[in-house]
Design a protein around this motif. Structure first.
Motif, short mmCIF file in Angstrom:
data_model
loop_
_atom_site.label_atom_id
_atom_site.label_comp_id
_atom_site.label_asym_id
_atom_site.label_seq_id
_atom_site.Cartn_x
_atom_site.Cartn_y
_atom_site.Cartn_z
N TRP A 133 0.79 -1.23 0.00
CA TRP A 133 0.00 0.00 0.00
C TRP A 133 0.83 1.28 0.00
O TRP A 133 0.28 2.37 -0.06
N TRP A 150 -1.11 -8.52 -3.76
CA TRP A 150 -2.40 -8.14 -3.16
C TRP A 150 -3.51 -8.26 -4.20
O TRP A 150 -4.59 -8.81 -3.93
N THR A 153 -4.31 -11.81 -4.75
CA THR A 153 -5.11 -12.36 -3.66
C THR A 153 -6.60 -12.07 -3.86
O THR A 153 -7.45 -12.96 -3.74
N ASP A 154 -6.90 -10.82 -4.20
CA ASP A 154 -8.30 -10.45 -4.42
C ASP A 154 -8.87 -11.16 -5.65
O ASP A 154 -10.02 -11.63 -5.64
N ARG A 157 -9.53 -14.80 -4.87
CA ARG A 157 -10.72 -14.94 -4.02
C ARG A 157 -11.99 -14.93 -4.88
O ARG A 157 -12.90 -15.74 -4.67
N VAL A 168 -7.02 -15.67 2.02
CA VAL A 168 -6.67 -14.72 3.07
C VAL A 168 -5.44 -13.91 2.67
O VAL A 168 -4.43 -14.48 2.23
N ALA A 169 -5.51 -12.59 2.81
CA ALA A 169 -4.35 -11.71 2.63
C ALA A 169 -3.81 -11.32 4.00
O ALA A 169 -4.57 -10.88 4.86
N HIS A 171 -1.29 -8.86 5.92
CA HIS A 171 -0.50 -7.63 5.83
C HIS A 171 0.17 -7.34 7.16
O HIS A 171 -0.44 -7.49 8.22
N GLN A 206 -11.02 -12.61 5.81
CA GLN A 206 -10.37 -12.54 4.50
C GLN A 206 -9.10 -11.70 4.52
O GLN A 206 -8.31 -11.77 3.58
N GLU A 207 -8.91 -10.91 5.56
CA GLU A 207 -7.75 -10.03 5.61
C GLU A 207 -7.22 -9.96 7.04
O GLU A 207 -7.99 -9.90 7.99
N LEU A 209 -4.64 -7.69 9.38
CA LEU A 209 -3.76 -6.55 9.65
C LEU A 209 -3.01 -6.91 10.94
O LEU A 209 -3.51 -6.71 12.04
N LYS A 218 -3.01 1.18 5.99
CA LYS A 218 -4.26 0.98 5.25
C LYS A 218 -5.20 2.17 5.46
O LYS A 218 -5.86 2.61 4.50
#
Length: 238
Positions: A133, A150, A153-154, A157, A168-169, A171, A206-207, A209, A218
């Motif tokens: 990011w 990234w 990953t999306d 999915r 799953v991402a 970060h 799904q994510e 942090l 983010k």
């Protein structure tokens, strides 16, 4: 999906975050842990199935999919950082980072998607970075490769939703590994990151942090570029 009783493949499993994933999978009762690394002799963990796996080598990726045809969870952890800027840096180094950090996970996902489908969908964990990011002058190649990871990953999915694969991402800012050895700042442990990632697999998130730095970066995406970088670099200098 509980990790207990499941079969897991981890790339870059010989050290750092990858080795922590191995130990966390053991702690949660995984049935079979396939530990992949370029040099299998560097994998020191016991109780695992060692696989020679260079994610930049399509033949080795295909062989891994044949060997580990019962995998429920794929963890794409292998990655490199060369400290190369994009505009003035060595192009071959930039290509190496993209080949490992983006094309590597892409190859693994393409090879293992049919395996996961046979297992009812399964899960994929991509270890990305807060640097997907933002960037700095000396992390341009790494940031570009992680931004691509990234997007991968999306996309994965969405593309694998029909076969019920959970993607799953993960970060994070700084993790206490060899890669971040020369970087000052607060660092989380590899074990903490591995635990947070597998928590997401088990909870359906799904994510991830994984630290305050990832959350901070983010949140800055809502700002304009100049304001965003002023905020980020101000925090880096504080």
């Amino acid at each position: 999906m509980n990790i207990e009783g499941r079969n897991i493949l981890i790339t870059g499993a010989n050290r750092g975050i990858g080795a922590a994933f191995v130990e966390e999978a053991k702690r949660r009762g995984a049935a079979t842990i396939y530990a992949g690394a370029r040099d299998v002799d560097s994998i020191t963990a016991g109780g695992v199935e060692r696989i020679r796996l260079d994610v930049t080598d399509p033949a080795q990726v295909a062989a891994a999919a044949n060997t580990a045809g019962d995998v429920h969870v794929l963890i794409n952890n292998a990655g490199i950082s060369t400290g190369t800027p994009l505009v003035t840096g060595d192009e071959e180094s930039i290509r190496r980072e993209m080949d490992t950090n983006f094309y590597g996970p892409l190859r693994m996902i393409r090879a293992f998607a049919p395996v996961l489908a046979r297992q009812g969908g399964g899960a994929i964990v991509n270890v990305v970075s807060a640097l997907s990011w933002f960037t700095t002058p000396m992390t341009g190649a790494y940031a570009a490769s992680k931004a691509a990871a990234w997007a991968l990953t999306d996309s994965a999915r969405l593309e694998l939703a029909e076969q019920a694969t959970h993607v799953v991402a993960v970060h994070m800012g700084l993790v206490d590994t060899d890669m971040s050895g020369g970087v000052a700042g607060p660092k989380i442990t590899p074990g903490y990151l591995a635990g947070a990632a597998l928590d997401a697999v088990e909870s359906g998130a799904q994510e991830v942090l994984a630290d305050e730095w990832a959350a901070f970066v983010k949140a800055g995406l809502t700002l304009g570029p100049a304001q965003r970088y002023e905020k980020i670099f101000g925090a880096l200098g504080s």
